[in-house]
Design an enzyme around this catalytic site. Structure first.
Site, PDB file in Angstrom:
ATOM      1  N   ALA A  94      13.878  16.335 -57.288  1.00 27.53           N
ATOM      2  CA  ALA A  94      14.511  15.942 -58.537  1.00 27.53           C
ATOM      3  C   ALA A  94      13.520  15.821 -59.691  1.00 27.53           C
ATOM      4  O   ALA A  94      13.903  15.936 -60.849  1.00 27.53           O
ATOM      5  CB  ALA A  94      15.234  14.599 -58.354  1.00 27.53           C
ATOM      6  N   LYS A  95      12.255  15.568 -59.367  1.00 25.52           N
ATOM      7  CA  LYS A  95      11.184  15.449 -60.371  1.00 25.52           C
ATOM      8  C   LYS A  95      11.558  14.473 -61.484  1.00 25.52           C
ATOM      9  O   LYS A  95      11.313  14.724 -62.663  1.00 25.52           O
ATOM     10  CB  LYS A  95      10.808  16.815 -60.941  1.00 25.52           C
ATOM     11  CG  LYS A  95      10.268  17.797 -59.893  1.00 25.52           C
ATOM     12  CD  LYS A  95       9.819  19.095 -60.535  1.00 25.52           C
ATOM     13  CE  LYS A  95       9.231  20.044 -59.498  1.00 25.52           C
ATOM     14  NZ  LYS A  95      10.249  20.566 -58.565  1.00 25.52           N
ATOM     15  N   ARG A  96      12.132  13.342 -61.106  1.00 24.67           N
ATOM     16  CA  ARG A  96      12.480  12.329 -62.089  1.00 24.67           C
ATOM     17  C   ARG A  96      11.207  11.696 -62.658  1.00 24.67           C
ATOM     18  O   ARG A  96      10.167  11.690 -62.010  1.00 24.67           O
ATOM     19  CB  ARG A  96      13.356  11.258 -61.458  1.00 24.67           C
ATOM     20  CG  ARG A  96      14.655  11.755 -60.846  1.00 24.67           C
ATOM     21  CD  ARG A  96      15.474  12.596 -61.799  1.00 24.67           C
ATOM     22  NE  ARG A  96      16.832  12.808 -61.305  1.00 24.67           N
ATOM     23  CZ  ARG A  96      17.672  13.703 -61.800  1.00 24.67           C
ATOM     24  NH1 ARG A  96      17.283  14.491 -62.790  1.00 24.67           N
ATOM     25  NH2 ARG A  96      18.903  13.826 -61.307  1.00 24.67           N
TER      26      ARG A  96
END
EC number: 4.1.1.23
Length: 280
Positions: A94-96
């Site tokens: 998700a690479k939040r």
């Protein structure tokens, strides 16, 4: 069971360090699935079943689902993995990268909605962007460190007090932030691209054994399996989740399920061949 417990068991049970990425591109799906409202679910479910014997983890990339409004299908895929292949961890890509209450909601999304075992996080906003995820003690966070794209060097190679930024991130994550959060073994991991094996070797030397490293970039991006294994393997002979997505999902062949299985098996075998020759 901690995340590292589950991952150790998956490495042992599968005899594999391969992670299969789930990046369902509607324009590349088999003709038999195109136009179906459940095409994403059916494609990924079949890929999972075809490749599970060769994988230590699955990594769904959330953008491919969200762009098509297929989040409920992603939920169903994660549920299918948990029910049919319960020993295989799910890493939600998700690479939040937010902080405070917003980061806490992203953590809920990953760990409650999708019930992922781990999630990828961008550390640009510092410890505050990682801390909310660590409240889930049985889950893990993979922090972006040295990414596989060439443009990553724009920032990741900047020097701070004689140290490149990506190594500063590696040390902060696995030493400073781990201690601050009283994190469990393996609860904090790193993302380092296979396209930069020299940097991968430096990261492994910095963090030592027991830190899982998610390695994108083999397959379609051209990263070398032997160089990746030589650079990133830890002293236990594991420590890596080597991801391949498109080269497996869209492997050529009349039977797309069999082609994906063969590509996953061949990638696993190439990784294992490199493990045999890797230094202890």
């Amino acid at each position: 069971m901690t995340f590292l417990d589950k991952l150790d068991a998956a490495w042992a049970a599968s005899g594999s360090l391969l992670t299969v990425g789930l990046d369902p591109d509607l324009s590349r799906l088999p003709a038999e699935l195109r136009g179906r409202p459940d095409a994403v679910l059916e494609f990924c479910r079949e890929i999972v079943d075809a490749t599970a014997a060769y994988a230590c983890a699955f990594k769904p990339q959330i953008a491919y689902f969200a762009a098509e409004g297929a989040e409920e299908q992603l939920e169903a895929i994660c549920r299918h993995i948990r029910e049919k292949h319960p020993g295989i961890p799910i890493v939600l890509d998700a690479k939040r990268g937010d902080i405070g209450p917003t980061a806490a909601q992203y953590a809920r999304e990953a760990f409650e909605r999708y019930r992922a075992d781990a999630v990828t996080v961008n550390p640009y906003m510092g410890y505050d962007s990682v801390a909310p995820y660590l409240d889930w003690r049985d889950r893990a966070v993979f922090v972006l460190c040295r990414t596989s794209n060439p443009g990553g060097s724009d920032l990741q190679f900047l020097t701070l007090e004689g140290e490149p930024l990506y190594l500063r991130v590696a040390r902060l994550t696995t030493q400073v932030w781990r201690e601050r959060a009283d994190a469990l073994d393996g609860q904090l991991g790193l993302v380092v691209g296979a396209t930069f094996p020299d940097e991968l070797a430096k990261v492994r030397a910095t963090v030592g054994a027991g830190v899982p490293i998610l390695v994108p970039g083999v397959g379609a991006q051209g990263g070398s399996v032997p160089l990746t294994v030589q650079a990133g393997l830890d002293t236990r002979g594991t420590g890596l989740l080597i991801n391949s997505s498109r080269a497996i999902l869209y492997a050529p062949g009349e039977d797309w399920r069999a082609a994906a299985a063969a590509a996953a098996r061949d990638t696993r075998d190439a990784i294992n061949a490199a493990r045999i020759g890797a230094p202890a």
